[in-house]
Structures are given as C-alpha cells and as structure tokens.
Design an enzyme around this catalytic site. Sequence first.
Site, PDB file in Angstrom:
ATOM      1  N   ASP A  11       0.844  -1.204   0.000  1.00 43.83           N
ATOM      2  CA  ASP A  11       0.000   0.000   0.000  1.00 43.83           C
ATOM      3  C   ASP A  11       0.880   1.256   0.000  1.00 43.83           C
ATOM      4  OD1 ASP A  11      -0.829   0.544   3.532  1.00 43.83           O
ATOM      5  OD2 ASP A  11       0.923  -0.417   2.628  1.00 43.83           O
ATOM      6  N   ASP A 238       8.366  -1.843   6.229  1.00 45.47           N
ATOM      7  CA  ASP A 238       8.213  -2.783   5.108  1.00 45.47           C
ATOM      8  C   ASP A 238       9.524  -3.308   4.544  1.00 45.47           C
ATOM      9  OD1 ASP A 238       5.377  -0.816   3.951  1.00 45.47           O
ATOM     10  OD2 ASP A 238       5.519  -2.361   5.494  1.00 45.47           O
TER      11      ASP A 238
HETATM   12  O1  RIB Z   1       2.402   0.074  10.779  1.00 42.84           O
HETATM   13  C1  RIB Z   1       3.275   0.217   9.692  1.00 42.84           C
HETATM   14  C2  RIB Z   1       2.678  -0.324   8.444  1.00 42.84           C
HETATM   15  O2  RIB Z   1       1.488   0.401   8.117  1.00 42.84           O
HETATM   16  C3  RIB Z   1       3.598  -0.158   7.226  1.00 42.84           C
HETATM   17  O3  RIB Z   1       3.362  -1.206   6.317  1.00 42.84           O
HETATM   18  C4  RIB Z   1       3.152   1.141   6.644  1.00 42.84           C
HETATM   19  O4  RIB Z   1       3.437   1.247   5.246  1.00 42.84           O
HETATM   20  C5  RIB Z   1       1.665   1.080   6.869  1.00 42.84           C
HETATM   21  O5  RIB Z   1       1.109   0.288   5.824  1.00 42.84           O
HETATM   22 CA    CA Z   2       2.768  -0.642   4.033  1.00 42.86          CA
END
Ligand code: RIB
Ligand code: CA
Length: 312
Positions: A11, A238
Amino acid sequence: MTPTPIILDCDPGHDDAIAILLALASPEVELVGVTTVSGNQTLDKTTGNALRVLELAGRGDIPVYAGADAPIVRARDVAAHVHGESGLDGPDLPQPQHAAQSQHAVEYLATQFTRSDKPVLVATGPLTNVGLLFATHPGARPDRIILMGGAIGEGNRTPAAEFNIWADPEAAQRVFQEGLDTTMVGLDVTHGALIKDEHTERMRAAGRVGKVVAELMDFYARFHKARYPDLDGSPMHDPVCVAHLIDPTLMDVRDAAIEVDCTTGPSRGRTNVDWRNREHFGAPNAKVGVSIDGDRFAELVVDRISSLPASA
Ligand code: RIB
Ligand code: CA
C-alpha cells in the site's frame, strides 16, 4: 545464486516504496509482480504510487495488479497523517506511463499460488487481498508468507494495534489461521530498523533514485520525529520483510501462536502473541520477529538503494 521470486502486496506508502526499491536493487530476490491494496491511502493512489516507483527504477515492465479498495468488514481509514494526501508526499514523481493490469489482484495471486514454482508472498499493507485470496481460492496457498504487521508489544495506530492489522483484523486473522509458513515482522523489530538522517544524506548524494528516497525520508521522518522522539531515526517497517529474504541473519524469529483481536473495542487489531504454550491458546501458527541488527539493516538499505541507476 538463483534469486528468490517474490510478489509484493503493498500500500505505497513511503516504506512500501523503499521496500520495492530494495527488492529491485537486490540480486537475492526477483520482484515478479506487485499487487496493491488500500491502506496508507485509497487504492487508486497506492496503485498509482506502485507504478511510479517501479518506473523511477526503470522497471515499468513489472506488472501491477490493483486489489481491494476497502477492508473486508471495517470502514477504510487511510494514514494521510503519515504518508500525505498522495500516499507518497515529498518527492515530485511524474504521473506513471504504465497502467495497472486489468486482472484483479486476488485473481492474479490465485494464478501464482496454484503454480508448482510459487513465489514468496511479501505483504506490507493491510491483508485484505490475502484474506480474500484464501476465502475465494482455497487451493491457492503460498509456500511462504512474510508480512509486515502486528506487534508483540505496543501498537502504533492504537496503543494495542499496529496499522496493517488494525485496518483489516478479519483478513489478518484469516491469514494467521491458515497455518502456512508465515513470518510476522512486527513493530518490535521494525522500531529497531531505523533510517537516520545520516543514512538519508548518503542516499541523497547517490544519484537520482537515492535523491528521491531521501525526499521520501524527509517527509516520512517529519511524522516520526514528532510521534517517536525516543527513536533515533524513522522505522523502515516494510523493507525489513525484503531484507529478511536478502539476509536471514539480520532478524531473529521465534515460533508463536498468534490470534488477532477482531472486536470493535480499544484492543481492535491487537496481535496476541503466545510462545509459552499457554492453556486454551492456539498452537504455533507463525514465526515472529523478535530482534534485528539495526546497523547492518540500515547499511544494507543505503548500499542497495545507492546502487540503483543514477540516471534515467
Ligand atoms: O504500521 C506500519 C505499516 O502500516 C507499514 O506497512 C506502513 O506502510 C503502513 O502500511
Ligand atoms: Ca505498508
């Protein structure tokens, strides 16, 4: 060395974008496809951002498949306060020249995970697409999932829950209960995987892609310096998932039983993690990250991002 094929369900999202670039810069893995989901921003924005980031690195050839634009049960609640209205605020990335594939992400994932030579599924957003995959295509099962989400301890979206799991707890519970080879990369690890200003400046000086990553970090660090003054840098949630495939010695994991709180109260989305075989709790269903060598992780990110093409 034969690279490990991966599909990244994401995302984008600043840290998702850096995870994509880290994968593209690393011969240990081959990014064969990207699927997108709403999370940090709406699906149209996360999909456009994935296309932009791939083109930034000259890899507009890698197919992008758009997936779910809302969680399975919960209302969509994006994280513009972290990633901005575009989902990738900071650098000025041009409109993508490529379009997403017409096939839905869940259908694409189903084709890939009914093959004999299955890629590894790396999931760095809410698990809506993955949960829908298991609910609609029971025969499509990845051999291995590495997901960014959850926490043994404190959350980030709420004190109890990490954002990806909080956004779609039902999908997450579905994933964990499948009992596949699943590795949970939670905040306990990613809050030790920090990019500091010194790292950002090294990437800024490393050419066109490094400069864009530095501009992403400039924006991303703004939120984290305010919310987490106790952290000496910005957590690279990520990219840890990709780094774990590149160098499995970076992160230590433990077998654990994970159960997601799917209530609507203050513990919504909490990952309850047990590795003490408590009575009346589930059997181990995942590996959970418990520690990371933050210095080696940061050096890997800087080195690999800096190796990306310096010019268009
Ligand atoms: O809590 C962190 C996560 O939430 C990461 O993947 C960030 O990109 C959001 O998607
Ligand atoms: Ca993410």
